[in-house]
Every structure is written in structure tokens, then in C-alpha cells.
Design an enzyme around this catalytic site. Structure first.
Site, PDB file in Angstrom:
ATOM      1  N   ALA A  13       5.211  -5.440   1.177  1.00 59.57           N
ATOM      2  CA  ALA A  13       6.009  -4.756   0.146  1.00 59.57           C
ATOM      3  C   ALA A  13       6.248  -5.570  -1.127  1.00 59.57           C
ATOM      4  O   ALA A  13       6.972  -5.118  -2.008  1.00 59.57           O
ATOM      5  CB  ALA A  13       7.348  -4.269   0.716  1.00 59.57           C
ATOM      6  N   ASP A  14       5.649  -6.760  -1.242  1.00 64.08           N
ATOM      7  CA  ASP A  14       5.791  -7.523  -2.483  1.00 64.08           C
ATOM      8  C   ASP A  14       4.611  -8.476  -2.650  1.00 64.08           C
ATOM      9  O   ASP A  14       4.786  -9.653  -2.973  1.00 64.08           O
ATOM     10  CB  ASP A  14       7.108  -8.300  -2.504  1.00 64.08           C
ATOM     11  CG  ASP A  14       7.482  -8.785  -3.908  1.00 64.08           C
ATOM     12  OD1 ASP A  14       6.974  -8.217  -4.893  1.00 64.08           O
ATOM     13  OD2 ASP A  14       8.283  -9.726  -4.007  1.00 64.08           O
ATOM     14  N   ILE A  15       3.406  -7.957  -2.434  1.00 61.32           N
ATOM     15  CA  ILE A  15       2.209  -8.779  -2.614  1.00 61.32           C
ATOM     16  C   ILE A  15       1.962  -8.964  -4.112  1.00 61.32           C
ATOM     17  O   ILE A  15       1.877  -7.999  -4.867  1.00 61.32           O
ATOM     18  CB  ILE A  15       0.986  -8.133  -1.932  1.00 61.32           C
ATOM     19  CG1 ILE A  15       1.168  -8.159  -0.415  1.00 61.32           C
ATOM     20  CG2 ILE A  15      -0.302  -8.853  -2.328  1.00 61.32           C
ATOM     21  CD1 ILE A  15       0.049  -7.484   0.362  1.00 61.32           C
ATOM     22  N   ASN A  35       3.170 -14.875  -4.539  1.00 60.38           N
ATOM     23  CA  ASN A  35       3.430 -14.901  -3.101  1.00 60.38           C
ATOM     24  C   ASN A  35       2.178 -15.180  -2.275  1.00 60.38           C
ATOM     25  O   ASN A  35       2.192 -15.037  -1.056  1.00 60.38           O
ATOM     26  CB  ASN A  35       4.065 -13.581  -2.655  1.00 60.38           C
ATOM     27  CG  ASN A  35       5.497 -13.447  -3.128  1.00 60.38           C
ATOM     28  OD1 ASN A  35       6.137 -14.445  -3.466  1.00 60.38           O
ATOM     29  ND2 ASN A  35       6.008 -12.229  -3.166  1.00 60.38           N
TER      30      ASN A  35
END
Length: 286
Positions: A152-154, A158
Site C-alpha cells: 500500500a505504499d510502494i 521504500n
């Protein structure tokens, strides 16, 4: 007032500072990253082994937010511990602990050599490097789907490099999703705007949302910038993504590259490939 308090706590962490996590002492060195949830430092154990420690300063938040933030920290610790060892593309969790007397959370992890963002300087990557990175990103997506985890936050920040290998980190927004479901209704829109899929703005996030985020990274590696980059105004960019404004693809020599970008960035999630389909695509070549 919360920000001032968090700053003062951070300032206390000098090179002479040590922390204790489940009885193990770690010496704190320099800051290597900052995010909305935590600050990441380089640290070393008593044997000299170096790690990254992600420190969550819960006192910086209003009282009504502290418990949810602690719960989020514990959830991220559990997910990272679960993923550690399942794939070489997951950052290795060493230990984590919430210390109520300090109101601080410590997360000891494998130390990387920097993140993918540092290799994206606003210009296209070398084609061979781009494809090598893409193959590893597809391996990350496959490992996440195998583990039934939506990240949900690629985004490039990250994705950490460890001895040349890409590894995913920062699972603060991650959640488990049964393989029988492709998406989950979420209570709020969260993520990093440039990498958020259209369905996220309709409070739906799933495996295909991660595919979109990876497609944005591939687009950025190809053209030097993400889609909708020219929209400086945040509201305009949100509107463009949420309304599924068609993406412009400048000409490229590799038609397989163009095809896989277009598939990953299909505006409707149901038309995007799965991670397993990406493995079989000629551009990926796994």
C-alpha cells in the site's frame, strides 16, 4: 507543541547515545532517513554489527492518536517479522519493542546501502539497469502476493538496496488480504500521491494497487519522472488520478517495455496483471 517535543527527543540521540531493545544494547549513530511516522538511524550492537533502527516517538502526537499509532507500530513489527526470511526481497527484521516508560518504539532492521530514490535523478535509467531493477521489483510483488500482504505504499524511498539487491521496507500501511479477494475497503486515503492508484481514492486498496505503484516506478525509470508529474497543484493531481485521466507515454524503442507499463498503469484495477502475470511478460523475462 507535539513537533517541538519530538524534535527535542530526536536531538538527544547523539553518537554517544545507546538504546536497549529486549536486553540488547545498540549504540546510535547518524540519521539515515526521516518519514512521517519515524526517524531511521544507523546503529551497532555490542559486537559491532551494524543495523538500521527505526525509532517512533509517540509523544509527538496528540493524546487521542497515541494508541492507534502504537497499534500501527506493533502491526508493522508483526508483518515484518512474518515476512523476514520468506524472500530475499524483504528487509530482515532483527527485533522490535515498544517501551511504555519512554513512549518510544524501536525497530531494529537490516542496514541497507541507500534506497532506489537515490538512483533516480530525474533522468531515464540505463536500459540494462532499469530492466534489472524491474525484474527485482516484480520479485518483490510476487513475494508480497505469495504472503497475501498488500504493501500500500510502494515507492522508490521504500525500496532499499542491500549489496545490490532490492528489498522492500516500511510496511506501516501494509495489511493482510486473503487471496480470494483482490482489494479491501479502507477507511481513509493513505499513501504517497505520485504512486497511488485511482481506486485508492475510492477507498479500495489491493494487490492491483501495488501493481500500479510498481508501474509508476517503471515509468519513472523510463522517462525520469512519474505520470502526472507536470501537475504541481496537489488538488489537480488528485483529481487527475482519481478521475482516471489517460497517461501520456512518450515514444520508446522497446515495445515490450511500453506494453508492460501500459498494463501496470491500466486505469481500472481489473485490467491490470497480477504479479504472476508480470513474471511471464517478455519484458520481465523471469
Amino acid at each position: 507543541m507535539g513537533t517541538a517535543l519530538s524534535t527535542s527527543i530526536s536531538d538527544l540521540l547523539s553518537p554517544k547515545t545507546s538504546i536497549v531493545v529486549h536486553g540488547q544494547t545498540y549504540r546510535i549513530f547518524n540519521i539515515i532517513g526521516k518519514g512521517g511516522e519515524a526517524t531511521v538511524y544507523r546503529c551497532a550492537d555490542t559486537k559491532g554489527n551494524q543495523y538500521a533502527v527505526k525509532i517512533f516517538y509517540f509523544s509527538r502526537y496528540p493524546p487521542f492518536q497515541i494508541r492507534p499509532r502504537i497499534d500501527g507500530f506493533m502491526k508493522e513489527g508483526r508483518i515484518l517479522s512474518y515476512l523476514s526470511g520468506r524472500s530475499p526481497h524483504f528487509i530482515r527484521m532483527v527485533d522490535y519493542e515498544y517501551r511504555p516508560n519512554e513512549n518510544i518504539g524501536y525497530m531494529i532492521m537490516e542496514l541497507g546501502d541507500g534506497n532506489l530514490r537515490q538512483h533516480l535523478q530525474g533522468v531515464p535509467l540505463n536500459p540494462n539497469v532499469r530492466r534489472m531493477y524491474w525484474q527485482q521489483i516484480v520479485s518483490i510483488l510476487t513475494a508480497l502476493q505469495d504472503a497475501k500482504i498488500v504493501h500500500a505504499d510502494i515507492k522508490p524511498e521504500n525500496v532499499i538496496l542491500v549489496d545490490g539487491l532490492l528489498k522492500i521496507t516500511d510496511l506501516s500501511l501494509a495489511f493482510g488480504l486473503p487471496s480470494t479477494r483482490q482489494a479491501m475497503q479502507v477507511s481513509m486515503v493513505r499513501g504517497t500521491l505520485d504512486y497511488m492508484a485511482p481506486e485508492v481514492f475510492a477507498y479500495q486498496t489491493g494487490f492491483k494497487s501495488d501493481i500500479w505503484s510498481a508501474g509508476v516506478i517503471l515509468y519513472e525509470m523510463t522517462y525520469g519522472r512519474p505520470p502526472y508529474f507536470d501537475l504541481i497543484n496537489r488538488e489537480q493531481k488528485v483529481d487527475a488520478i482519481a478521475r482516471m485521466t489517460p497517461i501520456i507515454y512518450p515514444p520508446v524503442d522497446d515495445l515490450y517495455l511500453l506494453d508492460i507499463m501500459q498494463k501496470c498503469l491500466a486505469l481500472s484495477a481489473r485490467f491490470r496483471p497480477t504479479a504472476y502475470h508480470l513474471q511471464e511478460h517478455p519484458y520481465t523475462g523471469l
